[in-house]
Scaffold this active site. Structure first.
Site, PDB file in Angstrom:
ATOM      1  CB  CYS A  86      43.897  38.234  39.932  1.00 17.86           C
ATOM      2  SG  CYS A  86      44.535  39.322  38.646  1.00 17.86           S
ATOM      3  CB  ALA A  87      39.282  39.911  38.737  1.00 17.38           C
TER       4      ALA A  87
END
Length: 377
Positions: free
Chosen positions: A73-74
């Site tokens: 994810c980020a």
């Protein structure tokens, strides 16, 4: 039992060793399409995490329960959540990437290019998440670093492992896609920072001009870095030749593409310089020089062990940007095929000039995203 995690270093080793790797990227689709983890044997599935808040049934049939899955994810939070859901659903080999894409953007993987004369060595540092390439030249207890990235501790730790002192910090041009670590390393290690004078007209600090024909000697006198003025990406861009074998081209020439001349808003003005460098100045050099660029754009450019390089003569046969005989056609190709500007490129340029001094978190955010320093023919 808590979900297993994987470091960016562990993932980098898999990619440069061409291992089969499956990434489940749970960022929003627009973020994923703009910038993702790539490699020759990397499979990537994108499924935004908000589609998985109530369970992973939607993607179960896309995944092999026995295969290793790395959830990304980020920043590392959402991947942990999705990974735990997969674990509960019976997937036995799931990892969350520590720090997510933000951490991936900062990882540097050292790759040995060659042994140099009299015991010296040349290393390429591959920034897999950004496509940046920097170089570490060491000989007889001294080191020079070319186009250093912002994460200076990685180079310092590497120098410590090798038992060498960092003496010379060189930027082949004023960078617009990432924040240079050269000046900071020079200050921290009491070294000399070199920058082409034509790219330094607005800088706020002192530097040593990187001038054509003026060697930088690293350790033994046989390990010389010979600058060659090669404008086009910027008006000051300067290439380096090491031991008459390796050509460090900065952002002028890449393996699959050529440099873009517009990151200071000067595409029309500088495209002529770019053509002269590529079609005249580089043509005068030996075909046997090994080109070592400052960036790469595609996973297929990663060679053995993750190295990005090519023989200059081969590039004149294969790189489409070097095969446009008509000057106007070349100008059109360069100015009409420019990709989007790098993220925060103007503020990055100002940071590298010393005009602004963002905090560390701002610097990280400024660099998020892919490199966009190339024109693809």
């Amino acid at each position: 039992m808590s979900l297993k995690t994987m470091t960016t270093g562990q993932l980098a080793k898999k990619i440069v060793q061409n291992e089969e790797t499956l990434i489940l990227d749970v960022r929003n689709t627009d973020e994923f399409e703009d910038w993702k983890i790539e490699g020759e044997h990397v499979d990537v599935i994108n499924e935004p995490y908000f589609n998985l808040l109530d369970g992973v049934e939607e993607i179960e049939d896309k995944l092999n329960k026995d295969r290793e899955i790395i959830v990304v994810c980020a920043k590392g939070g959402s991947s942990q959540m999705v990974g735990e859901e997969l674990d509960e659903a019976g997937f036995t080999n799931v990892y969350s990437l520590e720090g997510g894409m933000k951490a991936w953007s900062e990882h540097l993987e050292p790759v040995k290019v060659a042994d140099l004369n009299d015991g010296g060595s040349l290393y390429q540092f591959v920034r897999l998440g950004k496509g940046c390439l920097s170089y570490f030249i060491e000989s007889d207890g001294e080191a020079a670093i070319v186009d250093a990235n912002r994460m200076t501790d990685i180079y310092e730790n590497f120098a410590k492992e090798k038992g060498v002192q960092i003496k010379h910090l060189v930027d082949t041009h004023l960078h617009a896609d990432h924040i240079s670590g050269g000046r900071k390393l020079a200050e921290d290690r009491n070294g000399t920072y070199y920058l082409p004078a034509k790219d330094a007209e607005e800088v706020t600090f002192s530097y040593e001009p990187l001038e054509e024909g003026k060697d930088i000697t690293v350790g033994n006198t046989t390990v010389k870095v010979q600058p060659i003025y090669s404008p086009g990406h910027t008006k000051g861009s300067t290439s380096l030749i090491i031991e008459n074998q390796y050509l460090l081209t900065g952002d002028i020439l890449f393996v699959e593409s050529i440099g873009r001349p517009d990151l200071a808003g000067k595409a029309e003005d500088w495209v002529g310089d770019l053509r002269e460098t590529l079609y005249e100045k580089y043509k005068e050099l030996s075909d046997d020089l090994i080109v070592l660029p400052a960036h790469y754009s595609f996973a297929k450019e990663l060679g053995k062990g993750g190295q990005v390089s090519a023989r200059l003569g081969d590039l004149y046969q294969k790189n489409k940007g070097l095969q446009v005989d008509d000057e106007q056609e070349f100008r059109n190709m360069v100015t009409e095929n420019l990709p989007p500007q790098p993220n925060a490129y103007q503020k990055i340029r100002e940071t590298n000039m010393g005009k602004v001094d963002p905090n560390e978190e701002e610097r990280k955010e400024m660099e998020v995203g892919p490199n966009r320093c190339a024109v693809h023919g």
